[in-house]
Design an enzyme around this catalytic site. Structure first.
Site, PDB file in Angstrom:
ATOM      1  N   THR A 184       0.861  -1.176   0.000  1.00 22.44           N
ATOM      2  CA  THR A 184       0.000   0.000   0.000  1.00 22.44           C
ATOM      3  C   THR A 184       0.902   1.232   0.000  1.00 22.44           C
ATOM      4  OG1 THR A 184       0.026   0.130   2.395  1.00 22.44           O
ATOM      5  CG2 THR A 184      -1.761  -1.144   1.421  1.00 22.44           C
TER       6      THR A 184
ATOM      7  N   GLU B  63      -6.086  -3.503  -1.041  1.00 23.03           N
ATOM      8  CA  GLU B  63      -6.498  -4.679  -0.275  1.00 23.03           C
ATOM      9  C   GLU B  63      -7.646  -5.433  -0.937  1.00 23.03           C
ATOM     10  OE1 GLU B  63      -5.783  -1.716   0.883  1.00 23.03           O
ATOM     11  OE2 GLU B  63      -4.865  -1.766   2.859  1.00 23.03           O
TER      12      GLU B  63
ATOM     13  N   LYS C  14     -14.969  17.501  10.377  1.00 21.09           N
ATOM     14  CA  LYS C  14     -15.944  17.455  11.473  1.00 21.09           C
ATOM     15  C   LYS C  14     -16.194  18.886  11.941  1.00 21.09           C
ATOM     16  CE  LYS C  14     -14.038  13.106  11.818  1.00 21.09           C
ATOM     17  NZ  LYS C  14     -12.709  12.800  11.296  1.00 21.09           N
TER      18      LYS C  14
ATOM     19  N   TRP D  32     -20.720  16.331   9.712  1.00 15.48           N
ATOM     20  CA  TRP D  32     -19.620  15.983   8.821  1.00 15.48           C
ATOM     21  C   TRP D  32     -19.770  16.674   7.471  1.00 15.48           C
ATOM     22  CZ3 TRP D  32     -18.352  10.007   9.184  1.00 15.48           C
ATOM     23  CH2 TRP D  32     -17.867   9.744  10.474  1.00 15.48           C
TER      24      TRP D  32
HETATM   25  P1  AMP Z   1      -5.218   2.440  -3.083  1.00 17.27           P
HETATM   26  O1  AMP Z   1      -5.167   1.322  -2.119  1.00 17.27           O
HETATM   27  O2  AMP Z   1      -3.952   3.215  -3.184  1.00 17.27           O
HETATM   28  O3  AMP Z   1      -5.657   1.972  -4.419  1.00 17.27           O
HETATM   29  O4  AMP Z   1      -6.289   3.479  -2.554  1.00 17.27           O
HETATM   30  C1  AMP Z   1      -7.589   3.078  -2.200  1.00 17.27           C
HETATM   31  C2  AMP Z   1      -8.415   4.257  -1.789  1.00 17.27           C
HETATM   32  O5  AMP Z   1      -8.605   5.153  -2.881  1.00 17.27           O
HETATM   33  C3  AMP Z   1      -9.823   3.906  -1.366  1.00 17.27           C
HETATM   34  O6  AMP Z   1      -9.883   3.417  -0.048  1.00 17.27           O
HETATM   35  C4  AMP Z   1     -10.539   5.245  -1.545  1.00 17.27           C
HETATM   36  O7  AMP Z   1     -10.303   6.104  -0.451  1.00 17.27           O
HETATM   37  C5  AMP Z   1      -9.855   5.817  -2.754  1.00 17.27           C
HETATM   38  N1  AMP Z   1     -10.666   5.563  -3.952  1.00 17.27           N
HETATM   39  C6  AMP Z   1     -10.540   4.574  -4.838  1.00 17.27           C
HETATM   40  N2  AMP Z   1     -11.442   4.699  -5.829  1.00 17.27           N
HETATM   41  C7  AMP Z   1     -12.185   5.789  -5.539  1.00 17.27           C
HETATM   42  C8  AMP Z   1     -13.293   6.450  -6.162  1.00 17.27           C
HETATM   43  N3  AMP Z   1     -13.802   6.040  -7.303  1.00 17.27           N
HETATM   44  N4  AMP Z   1     -13.801   7.547  -5.549  1.00 17.27           N
HETATM   45  C9  AMP Z   1     -13.276   8.005  -4.391  1.00 17.27           C
HETATM   46  N5  AMP Z   1     -12.234   7.445  -3.773  1.00 17.27           N
HETATM   47  C10 AMP Z   1     -11.689   6.344  -4.328  1.00 17.27           C
END
Ligand code: AMP
Length: 540
Positions: free
Chosen positions: A188, A333, A440, A445
């Protein structure tokens, strides 16, 4: 009583074996890092992957060894996807946009002994090399002609990828691997602490790819020509190297060329009909098209994920390029796909503006993923489109724990995504925010994503971010950081006026600061933690 059916294992190599038989003429087109375009068939890719599997054996790679890659989306990286996992080792794709210290950390943590890297990343390797503890061999993804001299000590030799393949036979029997064993590893891009390793299995990889080709998910078939601009160095490019191969779609790999001009060239030359990538890539592409007066004629669908797709982007693709946006949500994940907002009967019947609004939601779970939202006390919240809570997921391609970490992140068998979301009665999920980013204010929110999406509709803004900043009366209040498009000028008051009929009055930012650029994470997300640190005193 058990069913009386065969229990054949779902393995990564089975996809390529199938493609070699049934999609042998299907094309893979790749922009070379050295320049020029490489073009070959799934059959050629399968033959070279078997040579590569023999080369890995000769390099001393054995079952479950981690093999690292620092590489763009190219045919060579594609071959590594199959040869490494297919031979029973674990493909560890590394994101070159991580900070050098994080890079060194994950190479050591994964105990990678062999690294395959593109020419572009040699300076990066030089920078981290003194910190590397396990690395023994480096293979440069190029031919003899472009082979560089190693800047590293003799103890870690540079080998040439094409020379390795040339020296091997293509006679190789893919081993029968237990489907639950690890196939690939991706860390990650954690904004706090060290990156964490997500270890995908053969089974999870196949099930994820299988689910994602469906009409209700990414809708990928043999007739499609795909351009994944999502990098193969992060979350397996959303599984596209697997799903495209399953169906024998024409696969276009853009190499290092993710800018508007390079993408437009490939889209036109190869008649790409399906694009996949994050919003920042599409901002660049749309701006380039606008400047050059280009329309993306062959493109039918654009999958946007990784960050929220603003309504202006959805509308621009539809109205200027006749391309339908499929908004998708996922995370490392989750391999990564959780939801896709595909065109279904319900959406087709909506008037256009209502359809655009629905498209801003991240969509419904693909079959295989279960999803719920929960409040602070972990109680399930209603799917009424209004209540918002922590988004929890379950499914056969969701991580149960992190590599070399004992503590399970699961809560009663559910994975907490760290996102805050609503789910409406039709099952459409809408990300309100990352739980860390939600603002917040006075016990209520405010969604930083909704505010950003409203602001980015202003024609003068190139990019923006909204963060919560400590406030003496309201706990936190929104602050908008805005990057202006080239040669644009605008006042704060004009932006506030623009927003005033788009969001509730109490959501309006307390201040707007114009900046030259915004900091991004290794996966292209805005680094809000850094912004919060930099601007924390601005509203007190
Ligand atoms: P990553 O593990 O780097 O791919 O990041 C995952 C995170 O990206 C998710 O938990 C979301 O917070 C954000 N994310 C992924 N797709 C979207 C989407 N279409 N709209 C908003 N946030 C997203």
């Amino acid at each position: 009583m058990k069913g009386l059916m065969m229990d054949s294992h779902l393995t990564v190599s089975s996809i390529l074996q199938y493609a070699e038989k049934y999609h042998k003429d299907g094309e893979i087109v790749s922009r070379n890092v050295e320049g020029g375009i490489h073009r070959y068939s799934y059959q050629d890719a399968a033959i070279r992957s078997r040579c590569l599997a023999n080369a890995l054996k000769r390099l001393g790679v054995t079952q479950q060894d981690r093999v690292a890659t620092l590489a763009w989306n190219t045919h060579r990286h594609y071959e590594l996807y199959y040869a490494v996992s297919g031979s029973g080792a674990i493909l560890h794709t590394i994101n070159p946009r991580l900070f050098p210290d994080q890079l060194a950390y994950i190479l050591n943590h994964a105990e990678d002994e062999v690294l395959f890297l593109d020419l572009t990343f040699i300076p990066l390797l030089e920078q981290v090399a003194p910190q590397l503890k396990s690395l023994k061999k480096i293979v440069v993804l190029t031919d003899r002609e472009h082979m560089p001299k190693s800047p590293l000590p003799d103890a870690i030799p540079f080998l040439c990828y094409e020379a390795l393949i040339e020296a091997e036979s293509d006679a190789y029997e893919w081993p029968d691997i237990d489907e639950t064993s690890a196939a690939s590893l991706c860390y990650t891009s954690g904004t706090t602490g060290n990156p964490k390793g997500v270890l995908y299995s053969h089974r999870s990889t196949i099930l994820h790819a299988w689910a994602s080709i469906s009409r209700e998910a990414l809708d990928i078939g043999n007739n499609n020509t795909l351009l994944p601009v999502v990098p193969m160095f992060h979350v397996n490019a959303w599984g596209i190297p697997y799903s495209a191969t399953m169906v024998g779609a024409k696969l276009i790999l853009p190499g290092a060329g993710m800018d508007g001009a390079s993408l437009c060239e490939l889209i036109a030359a190869e008649q790409v009909d399906l694009l996949l990538g994050v919003p920042t890539i599409w901002l660049g592409l749309l701006q380039y098209c606008e400047q050059q007066g280009i329309t993306l004629d062959p493109v039918k669908n654009v999958v946007i994920g990784g960050a929220a797709a603003p309504i202006t982007m959805i509308r621009d693709f539809q109205e200027k390029h006749n391309a339908f946006v499929m908004h998708a949500w996922g995370m490392t994940e989750l391999s990564p796909i959780g939801t896709v907002n595909s065109l279904n009967r319900y959406m087709s019947n909506l008037p256009l503006e209502a359809r655009y609004t629905l498209q801003t939601k991240q969509g419904r779970p693909v079959y295989g993923i279960e999803m719920k939202i929960a409040g602070q006390d972990n109680q399930a919240l209603p799917h009424d489109g209004e209540s918002f809570g922590h988004l929890l997921v379950k499914g056969p391609w969701v991580a149960t724990s992190y590599y070399k970490e004992d503590k399970s992140p699961l809560i009663d068998g559910w994975f907490d995504t760290g996102d805050v979301a609503t789910i409406d009665p039709q099952g459409y999920m809408n990300i309100v925010d990352r739980s860390k980013d939600v603002i917040k204010s006075g016990g209520e929110w405010i969604s930083s994503i909704d505010l950003e999406n409203a602001a980015i509709g202003h024609p003068a803004l190139a990019e923006c971010a909204v963060i919560g900043v400590p406030h003496p009366k309201w706990d936190e209040r929104p602050l908008l950081l805005a990057v202006l498009k080239e040669d644009m000028e605008i006042s704060k008051e004009e932006i506030i006026f623009y927003l005033s009929d788009k969001v509730a009055k109490w959501w309006l930012p307390d201040d707007i600061i114009f900046v030259d650029e915004l900091p991004h994470t290794a996966t292209g997300k805005i680094l809000k933690m850094k912004l919060r640190e930099s601007y924390q005193g601005t509203l007190s």
